[in-house]
Design a protein around this motif. Structure first.
Motif, PDB file in Angstrom:
ATOM      1  N   LYS A  51      10.557  88.448 -59.054  1.00 49.26           N
ATOM      2  CA  LYS A  51      10.860  89.870 -59.448  1.00 49.26           C
ATOM      3  C   LYS A  51       9.804  90.124 -60.616  1.00 49.26           C
ATOM      4  O   LYS A  51       9.580  91.404 -60.751  1.00 49.26           O
ATOM      5  CB  LYS A  51      12.239  89.839 -60.111  1.00 49.26           C
ATOM      6  N   SER A  52       9.473  89.300 -61.528  1.00 47.41           N
ATOM      7  CA  SER A  52       8.561  89.606 -62.404  1.00 47.41           C
ATOM      8  C   SER A  52       7.239  90.002 -61.672  1.00 47.41           C
ATOM      9  O   SER A  52       6.604  90.536 -62.218  1.00 47.41           O
ATOM     10  CB  SER A  52       8.455  88.261 -63.302  1.00 47.41           C
ATOM     11  N   VAL A  53       6.877  89.045 -60.968  1.00 51.58           N
ATOM     12  CA  VAL A  53       5.436  89.645 -60.266  1.00 51.58           C
ATOM     13  C   VAL A  53       5.653  90.775 -59.557  1.00 51.58           C
ATOM     14  O   VAL A  53       4.687  91.828 -59.973  1.00 51.58           O
ATOM     15  CB  VAL A  53       5.043  88.583 -59.306  1.00 51.58           C
ATOM     16  N   ILE A  54       6.613  91.217 -58.929  1.00 49.79           N
ATOM     17  CA  ILE A  54       6.733  92.724 -58.455  1.00 49.79           C
ATOM     18  C   ILE A  54       6.769  93.770 -59.431  1.00 49.79           C
ATOM     19  O   ILE A  54       6.163  94.656 -59.272  1.00 49.79           O
ATOM     20  CB  ILE A  54       8.156  92.831 -57.443  1.00 49.79           C
ATOM     21  N   LEU A  55       7.605  93.393 -60.579  1.00 49.66           N
ATOM     22  CA  LEU A  55       7.830  94.518 -61.526  1.00 49.66           C
ATOM     23  C   LEU A  55       6.290  94.637 -62.381  1.00 49.66           C
ATOM     24  O   LEU A  55       5.833  95.682 -62.570  1.00 49.66           O
ATOM     25  CB  LEU A  55       8.650  94.156 -62.767  1.00 49.66           C
ATOM     26  N   SER A  56       5.416  93.579 -62.479  1.00 55.58           N
ATOM     27  CA  SER A  56       4.227  93.789 -63.214  1.00 55.58           C
ATOM     28  C   SER A  56       3.151  94.204 -62.212  1.00 55.58           C
ATOM     29  O   SER A  56       2.465  94.989 -62.764  1.00 55.58           O
ATOM     30  CB  SER A  56       3.841  92.219 -63.570  1.00 55.58           C
TER      31      SER A  56
END
Length: 101
Positions: free
Chosen positions: A5-10
């Protein structure tokens, strides 16, 4: 929050920032295009000319009697020789008719 999720948001934030940067670059290119720069320059020139024209007309209306007097003086100065000749002819005409009587 998971790593995915962190990668997708970033990634979404990066795409959003990249889109904003592209839009900003497009606007800057449009503004800095020589055609548009000339339009801005011409617009400023027209505005300045209008401002100066208004100031001159205001000054002319304010000083109309002085300008009229100067114009009349210039006309009389330019016509001084014909006026002088006309007056001389009128005087000579009177003196010859009075001498003949």
């Amino acid at each position: 929050m998971t790593e995915r999720k962190s990668v997708i948001l970033s990634d979404a934030e990066r795409r959003n920032l990249r889109r904003k940067l592209r839009e900003t670059v497009e606007v800057a290119q449009d503004v800095l295009h020589p055609r548009n720069q000339m339009k801005i320059l011409v617009g400023k020139g027209k505005a300045e000319a209008e401002r100066v024209g208004e100031a001159v007309s205001k000054l002319a209306r304010k000083n109309a009697p002085v300008i009229g007097a100067i114009g009349l003086g210039a006309i009389l100065f330019a016509a001084r020789r014909p006026i002088s000749n006309w007056i001389s002819k009128r005087r000579q005409g009177r003196s010859t008719t009075q001498d003949g009587e």
